[in-house]
Design an enzyme around this catalytic site. Sequence first.
Site, mmCIF file in Angstrom:
data_model
loop_
_atom_site.group_PDB
_atom_site.id
_atom_site.type_symbol
_atom_site.label_atom_id
_atom_site.label_comp_id
_atom_site.label_asym_id
_atom_site.label_seq_id
_atom_site.Cartn_x
_atom_site.Cartn_y
_atom_site.Cartn_z
ATOM 1 N N GLU A 130 -0.092 -23.544 0.821
ATOM 2 C CA GLU A 130 1.192 -23.464 0.112
ATOM 3 C C GLU A 130 2.311 -24.089 0.940
ATOM 4 O OE1 GLU A 130 0.124 -19.545 -2.608
ATOM 5 O OE2 GLU A 130 1.143 -19.238 -0.718
ATOM 6 N N GLY A 151 0.821 -1.208 0.000
ATOM 7 C CA GLY A 151 0.000 0.000 0.000
ATOM 8 C C GLY A 151 0.853 1.255 0.000
HETATM 9 C C1 FAD Z 1 2.837 -15.256 4.033
HETATM 10 C C2 FAD Z 1 1.896 -14.332 3.293
HETATM 11 C C3 FAD Z 1 1.482 -14.672 2.020
HETATM 12 C C4 FAD Z 1 0.630 -13.817 1.314
HETATM 13 N N1 FAD Z 1 0.255 -14.168 0.054
HETATM 14 C C5 FAD Z 1 -0.484 -13.306 -0.664
HETATM 15 C C6 FAD Z 1 -0.814 -13.603 -2.028
HETATM 16 O O1 FAD Z 1 -0.446 -14.670 -2.550
HETATM 17 N N2 FAD Z 1 -1.528 -12.673 -2.733
HETATM 18 C C7 FAD Z 1 -1.919 -11.502 -2.161
HETATM 19 O O2 FAD Z 1 -2.529 -10.677 -2.848
HETATM 20 N N3 FAD Z 1 -1.666 -11.212 -0.885
HETATM 21 C C8 FAD Z 1 -0.941 -12.073 -0.117
HETATM 22 N N4 FAD Z 1 -0.650 -11.786 1.178
HETATM 23 C C9 FAD Z 1 -1.237 -10.564 1.781
HETATM 24 C C10 FAD Z 1 -0.473 -9.332 1.362
HETATM 25 O O3 FAD Z 1 0.918 -9.534 1.499
HETATM 26 C C11 FAD Z 1 -0.952 -8.166 2.222
HETATM 27 O O4 FAD Z 1 -2.336 -8.028 2.039
HETATM 28 C C12 FAD Z 1 -0.245 -6.884 1.821
HETATM 29 O O5 FAD Z 1 1.122 -6.993 2.089
HETATM 30 C C13 FAD Z 1 -0.846 -5.699 2.577
HETATM 31 O O6 FAD Z 1 -0.147 -4.546 2.211
HETATM 32 P P1 FAD Z 1 0.057 -3.377 3.278
HETATM 33 O O7 FAD Z 1 0.752 -2.264 2.552
HETATM 34 O O8 FAD Z 1 -1.215 -3.088 3.964
HETATM 35 O O9 FAD Z 1 1.015 -3.977 4.394
HETATM 36 P P2 FAD Z 1 2.456 -4.627 4.267
HETATM 37 O O10 FAD Z 1 2.777 -4.968 2.867
HETATM 38 O O11 FAD Z 1 2.515 -5.689 5.297
HETATM 39 O O12 FAD Z 1 3.419 -3.424 4.690
HETATM 40 C C14 FAD Z 1 3.412 -2.878 5.967
HETATM 41 C C15 FAD Z 1 4.748 -2.161 6.171
HETATM 42 O O13 FAD Z 1 4.646 -1.356 7.336
HETATM 43 C C16 FAD Z 1 5.839 -1.465 8.087
HETATM 44 N N5 FAD Z 1 5.502 -1.167 9.481
HETATM 45 C C17 FAD Z 1 4.607 -1.806 10.258
HETATM 46 N N6 FAD Z 1 4.566 -1.247 11.482
HETATM 47 C C18 FAD Z 1 5.431 -0.210 11.457
HETATM 48 C C19 FAD Z 1 5.835 0.754 12.419
HETATM 49 N N7 FAD Z 1 5.338 0.781 13.670
HETATM 50 N N8 FAD Z 1 6.762 1.673 12.064
HETATM 51 C C20 FAD Z 1 7.291 1.663 10.835
HETATM 52 N N9 FAD Z 1 6.955 0.763 9.883
HETATM 53 C C21 FAD Z 1 6.035 -0.156 10.193
HETATM 54 C C22 FAD Z 1 6.260 -2.904 7.859
HETATM 55 O O14 FAD Z 1 7.647 -3.055 8.108
HETATM 56 C C23 FAD Z 1 5.901 -3.123 6.396
HETATM 57 O O15 FAD Z 1 6.949 -2.816 5.520
HETATM 58 C C24 FAD Z 1 0.187 -12.610 1.908
HETATM 59 C C25 FAD Z 1 0.614 -12.268 3.194
HETATM 60 C C26 FAD Z 1 1.457 -13.128 3.889
HETATM 61 C C27 FAD Z 1 1.929 -12.751 5.269
#
Ligand code: FAD
Length: 419
Positions: free
Chosen positions: A171, A16
């Site tokens: 998986e 995101g």
């Molecule tokens: C094992 C696994 C497999 C997955 N497989 C799939 C798939 O096949 N297809 C799919 O579409 N989705 C998949 N997902 C889900 C997908 O990865 C998430 O929905 C997606 O990453 C969400 O994006 P995001 O930006 O909300 O959070 P994230 O990508 O998790 O990013 C959050 C970021 O915030 C940072 N952060 C958190 N807290 C703090 C803080 N306090 N201070 C500073 N930085 C912070 C973290 O370090 C991280 O970099 C999977 C998830 C996992 C765990």
Amino acid sequence: MSDGRPRVVIVGGGFGGLAAVKSLRRAPVDVTVIDRLNHHCFQPLLYQVATAALSPADVAWPIRHILRDQENATVLMAEVRGIDAAQRRVQIDAMSIPYDHLVLATGATHSYFGHDEWADAAPGLKRIEDATRIRRRILLGFERAELTTDAAERRRLLTFVIVGGGATGVEMAGAISEIARQTLARDFRHIDPTTARIVLIEASARIMPTLPEHLSDYVRRTLVKKGVEVMTSTRVMACDARGVDLAHGRLDAGTIIWAAGVVASPAARWLGVEPDRAGRVKVGADLSVPGRADIFVIGDTAAVVDQPNIPGTAPAAKQMGAYVGRLIAARVAGEPSPPPFRYHHLGDLATVGRHAAVVKLGRLELTGFLGWLFWSVVHIYFLIGVRDRFSVAFTWLWDYMTFQRGARLITEVPPAETR
Ligand SMILES: Cc1cc2nc3c(=O)[nH]c(=O)nc-3n(C[C@H](O)[C@H](O)[C@H](O)COP(=O)(O)OP(=O)(O)OC[C@H]3O[C@@H](n4cnc5c(N)ncnc54)[C@H](O)[C@@H]3O)c2cc1C
């Protein structure tokens, strides 16, 4: 304002956060991306690191490298500890960073449903460290079974339990079965790795419950053919270092992997707002926090009130990030805001192992080898650099031809794991 340019702070360099910063690349703003890690992790392929098929550097890249050409973006590696919404400041370790527009994209982590004490015994998969820890435990299970002369202990060490029958659990189960039955089949002298017991436990009535029933049935049959025991309608009551307690009895195991639940980051606590049941911040149709037009929450840590069925996936997080970037750019330019956010579901993909995957894109459904090919192409396409795409494609082709998993390294064993 800094030098007259609005300051946008984006917390989180995941799917995101990166989509938001990229969609602001031409906007006259100064963007600061804050992440506690120095890298963006491609979580959909983490299970391949955990099961020794890929190396960490194949699925994670430094955030500052990804954004090196975006001159209006600055990257800070720091842990965010709170938000002062009145003063418009983000609190990091020893200082605070001012903002005019704030985007919280801090994702989610595993949830043990109130039993955090299970975390050591049953690690979940979220970060690179989790993947290398799980890889170490799986490989150590075989090594220790080779050493022991006690038949019951050997049986326990060769039992691998995966809790949670969603995509990650499926998986992992498929990949561990391949490690045992193919990759390691001829590597040991005192044990037969092909006799390893791999058990996938799911509390609901079927695995991959978000897929239509016939596809989730296909996944179950494929796992069973690979030698995985699938236990549905089975609840885990407790986990410890030597196994799991199920409603109907004890299952001794050497390795337990948690893939059962997620809870959002503590962004709701930082903002002092009431979270939803999964800990997410409830946001309005423009993804801002009600009453705080300058604060947006996106991805796994957001619950869009008028669209309750948005899944916690990478495409959803990316769509929200791109939307918020466009909205901030429009506001800064004094243009009308884009229409309310609408999530577009692109489809569902999951792989069950070598030559088997399920793909559902609208009315198109693929399974088996075709599904696997489609899954591979999509995942390679979304990797970040040309080098990574080439390296992963080559590794998969090689593993495919040789059954090998090249990243079978056991690195530093912490004292707690020298069982
Ligand atoms: C094992 C696994 C497999 C997955 N497989 C799939 C798939 O096949 N297809 C799919 O579409 N989705 C998949 N997902 C889900 C997908 O990865 C998430 O929905 C997606 O990453 C969400 O994006 P995001 O930006 O909300 O959070 P994230 O990508 O998790 O990013 C959050 C970021 O915030 C940072 N952060 C958190 N807290 C703090 C803080 N306090 N201070 C500073 N930085 C912070 C973290 O370090 C991280 O970099 C999977 C998830 C996992 C765990």
